[in-house]
Design a protein around this motif. Structure first.
Motif, PDB file in Angstrom:
ATOM      1  N   ASP A 151       0.837  -1.193   0.000  1.00  0.00           N
ATOM      2  CA  ASP A 151       0.000   0.000   0.000  1.00  0.00           C
ATOM      3  C   ASP A 151       0.886   1.263   0.000  1.00  0.00           C
ATOM      4  N   ARG A 152       1.955   1.231   0.798  1.00  0.00           N
ATOM      5  CA  ARG A 152       2.773   2.451   0.940  1.00  0.00           C
ATOM      6  C   ARG A 152       3.591   2.761  -0.304  1.00  0.00           C
ATOM      7  N   ILE A 153       4.110   1.753  -0.965  1.00  0.00           N
ATOM      8  CA  ILE A 153       5.057   2.020  -2.049  1.00  0.00           C
ATOM      9  C   ILE A 153       4.389   2.440  -3.351  1.00  0.00           C
ATOM     10  N   ASN A 154       3.053   2.451  -3.404  1.00  0.00           N
ATOM     11  CA  ASN A 154       2.404   2.846  -4.660  1.00  0.00           C
ATOM     12  C   ASN A 154       1.738   4.218  -4.581  1.00  0.00           C
ATOM     13  N   GLN A 155       2.077   5.012  -3.557  1.00  0.00           N
ATOM     14  CA  GLN A 155       1.496   6.349  -3.452  1.00  0.00           C
ATOM     15  C   GLN A 155       2.545   7.320  -2.932  1.00  0.00           C
ATOM     16  N   PRO A 159      -2.191   9.827   3.973  1.00  0.00           N
ATOM     17  CA  PRO A 159      -2.449   8.547   4.632  1.00  0.00           C
ATOM     18  C   PRO A 159      -2.557   7.395   3.638  1.00  0.00           C
ATOM     19  N   LEU A 160      -2.387   6.188   4.162  1.00  0.00           N
ATOM     20  CA  LEU A 160      -2.543   5.006   3.332  1.00  0.00           C
ATOM     21  C   LEU A 160      -3.979   4.917   2.828  1.00  0.00           C
ATOM     22  N   ASP A 161      -4.130   4.450   1.584  1.00  0.00           N
ATOM     23  CA  ASP A 161      -5.457   4.443   0.972  1.00  0.00           C
ATOM     24  C   ASP A 161      -6.022   3.048   0.758  1.00  0.00           C
ATOM     25  N   LYS A 162      -5.363   2.025   1.298  1.00  0.00           N
ATOM     26  CA  LYS A 162      -5.803   0.627   1.181  1.00  0.00           C
ATOM     27  C   LYS A 162      -5.779   0.116  -0.259  1.00  0.00           C
ATOM     28  N   ASP A 163      -5.011   0.770  -1.110  1.00  0.00           N
ATOM     29  CA  ASP A 163      -4.859   0.348  -2.502  1.00  0.00           C
ATOM     30  C   ASP A 163      -3.426  -0.130  -2.689  1.00  0.00           C
ATOM     31  N   ARG A 164      -3.244  -1.365  -3.140  1.00  0.00           N
ATOM     32  CA  ARG A 164      -1.895  -1.893  -3.333  1.00  0.00           C
ATOM     33  C   ARG A 164      -1.609  -2.191  -4.802  1.00  0.00           C
ATOM     34  N   LEU A 414      12.102   7.536  -0.230  1.00  0.00           N
ATOM     35  CA  LEU A 414      11.302   6.335  -0.025  1.00  0.00           C
ATOM     36  C   LEU A 414      11.207   5.598  -1.355  1.00  0.00           C
ATOM     37  N   ALA A 415      11.445   4.311  -1.351  1.00  0.00           N
ATOM     38  CA  ALA A 415      11.266   3.523  -2.561  1.00  0.00           C
ATOM     39  C   ALA A 415       9.780   3.477  -2.906  1.00  0.00           C
ATOM     40  N   TRP A 416       9.446   3.811  -4.156  1.00  0.00           N
ATOM     41  CA  TRP A 416       8.035   3.846  -4.537  1.00  0.00           C
ATOM     42  C   TRP A 416       7.918   3.683  -6.041  1.00  0.00           C
ATOM     43  N   VAL A 417       6.687   3.438  -6.508  1.00  0.00           N
ATOM     44  CA  VAL A 417       6.420   3.358  -7.941  1.00  0.00           C
ATOM     45  C   VAL A 417       5.571   4.558  -8.325  1.00  0.00           C
ATOM     46  N   SER A 418       6.114   5.371  -9.209  1.00  0.00           N
ATOM     47  CA  SER A 418       5.396   6.558  -9.643  1.00  0.00           C
ATOM     48  C   SER A 418       4.247   6.176 -10.561  1.00  0.00           C
ATOM     49  N   PRO A 419       3.063   6.751 -10.352  1.00  0.00           N
ATOM     50  CA  PRO A 419       1.956   6.492 -11.280  1.00  0.00           C
ATOM     51  C   PRO A 419       2.272   6.920 -12.707  1.00  0.00           C
ATOM     52  N   ALA A 420       3.289   7.768 -12.881  1.00  0.00           N
ATOM     53  CA  ALA A 420       3.647   8.202 -14.230  1.00  0.00           C
ATOM     54  C   ALA A 420       4.436   7.139 -14.987  1.00  0.00           C
TER      55      ALA A 420
END
Length: 483
Positions: A151-155, A159-164, A414-420
């Motif tokens: 959930d955290r790495i995709n935004q 707050p966390l949005d419960k979407d993974r 923070l390691a994450w995946v950008s929606p772009a």
């Protein structure tokens, strides 16, 4: 460069451990599931050496070094050609000291450095459930397992949005090969159903060739990389290389052989997109040299920073500039109290009570940078899979893609995946103020309660599912071991 002091991530007193586990009569090769396996491993360290060759020491040079060591009386001589290293057991003669033996071997043409073999350990799992810890939900409002790290790495922000989901990485890591150098994997776990995964141990190691996980560490790591629900990149292919026993211990020479296996695969398959995931740590310059040479053939290394609350640069391979080193962040974007930090940490990723595969067939939570690093390895798999030149990207290019426009944890990204999908940050979105819960991640939603049976009516027996995991669409709670 002088050999680095022993700073294994899981603090192991070698002599005390040997005394505590010493028993006799066990076979030399097996699953590693008895109490004497670590004692045998420590005994095997006697006279064992890891020899680093010069950068220009090719095939003929390597064979010459091996011949010279054999002529000197060394046994178990094994060449690691891609990493340009040799492992051997060189006994002391005529009262010579270990230092004298090392100096003698170092005079062989082509030898750069000789180091004593040592014990390597999987990064220790930190203590959990301490008073004052932030609550970590492991089920959502419907009673389904909740993977807060995904959930955290995709935004971009709390707050966390419960979407993974990672919709713009539709390939889910397809075409990428991740090698998990750890304690092996429970490949028959339900979470790996449909995942391209295998486990093995090298012939030179003391473990069963099937690479069976008798520790649980490697299975948890692999689950975060590519489990069908627990994983960041379930489309990636995973090969688990067992180098650690049931106590989380392994010989540095065996770990080096595991690294060689990965490097040799990439060297033989230059068009492959290859990641090496290692949540372990030991001592010795050879690990950092190995990481440099592994990166030189095109392997992208993802490693754990360690859990001593100190400087990651003091550890190996975490201190190598040729890998991507991950520290541990908590659910509120704070640095976890025992995570190693410093300039050698490249990114932070979720690592506190992350839910993943339990080698006994269910799900479980573990804490540590060991859990952070596989989040990063999964993200790297998404990046390499999407990138048209993924097979030829080097470590520095991947670091740039992984961290471009990323949110910050203290002074690290923070390691994450950008929606772009291209590594760029989205335009910052400032959510409208909402009265109610305090600032920070959403707390766990209430877990549905099963009504108590009427007096005199026996309670129905719980339905048991493979691996303790209810099927999709079920509202039943996952059956997990106590934490």
């Amino acid at each position: 460069m002088a050999p680095m002091a022993a700073t294994a991530f899981a603090a192991v007193a070698v002599t005390a451990l040997a005394a505590a586990t010493a028993t006799a009569g066990a076979p030399a090769r097996g699953l590693g599931g008895d109490a004497s396996s670590t004692a045998r491993m420590i005994a095997d360290l006697t006279d064992s050496k890891v020899i680093t060759l010069t950068d220009d020491c090719g095939g003929d040079c390597q064979a010459s070094v091996a011949d010279a060591l054999t002529a000197r009386g060394c046994s178990r001589v094994a060449v690691l050609p891609t990493l340009r290293m040799v492992t051997a057991a060189c006994a002391k003669t005529d009262g010579a000291s270990a230092e004298a033996v090392n100096a003698e071997a170092a005079r062989i043409p082509g030898v750069l450095q000789v180091e004593d073999d040592s014990l390597v350990t999987g990064t220790k799992v930190d203590e959990e459930d301490r008073e004052g810890d932030l609550p970590i939900p492991i089920v959502d409002g419907a009673g389904k397992p909740y993977f807060w790290g995904l959930d955290r790495i995709n935004q971009y922000a709390l707050p966390l949005d419960k979407d993974r989901q990672t919709q713009c990485f539709a390939s889910k890591g397809d075409g990428v090969e991740v090698f998990v150098v750890d304690s092996g994997c429970a490949v028959n776990h339900p979470e790996f159903a449909g995942v391209n995964i295998k486990s093995l141990a090298l012939e030179s190691s003391p473990f069963d060739p099937a690479g069976i996980d008798d520790r649980g560490h490697g299975s948890h790591v692999a689950g975060t990389v590519a489990g069908k629900r627990t994983g960041v990149a379930p489309g990636a292919a995973v090969t688990c290389v067992k180098v650690l026993n049931e106590n989380g211990s392994g010989k540095s020479s065996d770990v080096a052989a595991g690294f060689e296996y990965v490097a040799a695969y990439k060297a033989a398959n230059p068009g492959a997109k290859v990641i090496m995931q290692a949540s372990l740590g030991g001592s010795g310059d050879h690990h950092n040299t190995g990481m440099r040479r592994m990166a030189g053939v095109g392997v992208i290394g993802s490693v754990a920073a360690g859990n001593d609350g100190g400087d990651a640069c003091d550890h190996t391979p975490a201190g190598s500039p040729d890998v991507i080193t991950a520290g541990n962040c908590d659910i509120d974007d704070s640095v976890w109290r025992n995570s190693n930090v410093g300039r050698c940490v490249d990114v932070f990723a979720p690592g506190h009570k992350t839910l993943s595969v339990d080698f006994r067939g269910t799900l479980t939570t573990k804490t540590g940078t060991s859990m952070s690093s596989p989040h990063v390895a999964g993200l790297i798999a998404l990046i390499l899979s999407n990138h048209p030149n993924g097979a030829s990207l080097d470590v520095q290019a991947v670091k740039a893609l992984l961290t471009a426009g990323a949110p910050m944890i203290t002074d690290h990204p923070l390691a994450w995946v950008s929606p772009a999908c291209n590594g760029s940050a989205p335009a910052p979105v400032v959510p409208a103020p909402v009265p109610g819960p305090p600032k920070g991640p959403n707390p766990a939603e209430p877990i549905p309660q099963v009504p108590a049976p009427a007096p005199g009516v026996p309670a129905p027996a719980p339905t048991m599912y493979p691996g303790g995991i209810p099927p999709e669409g079920s509202t039943e709670l996952p059956q997990m071991p106590p934490q």
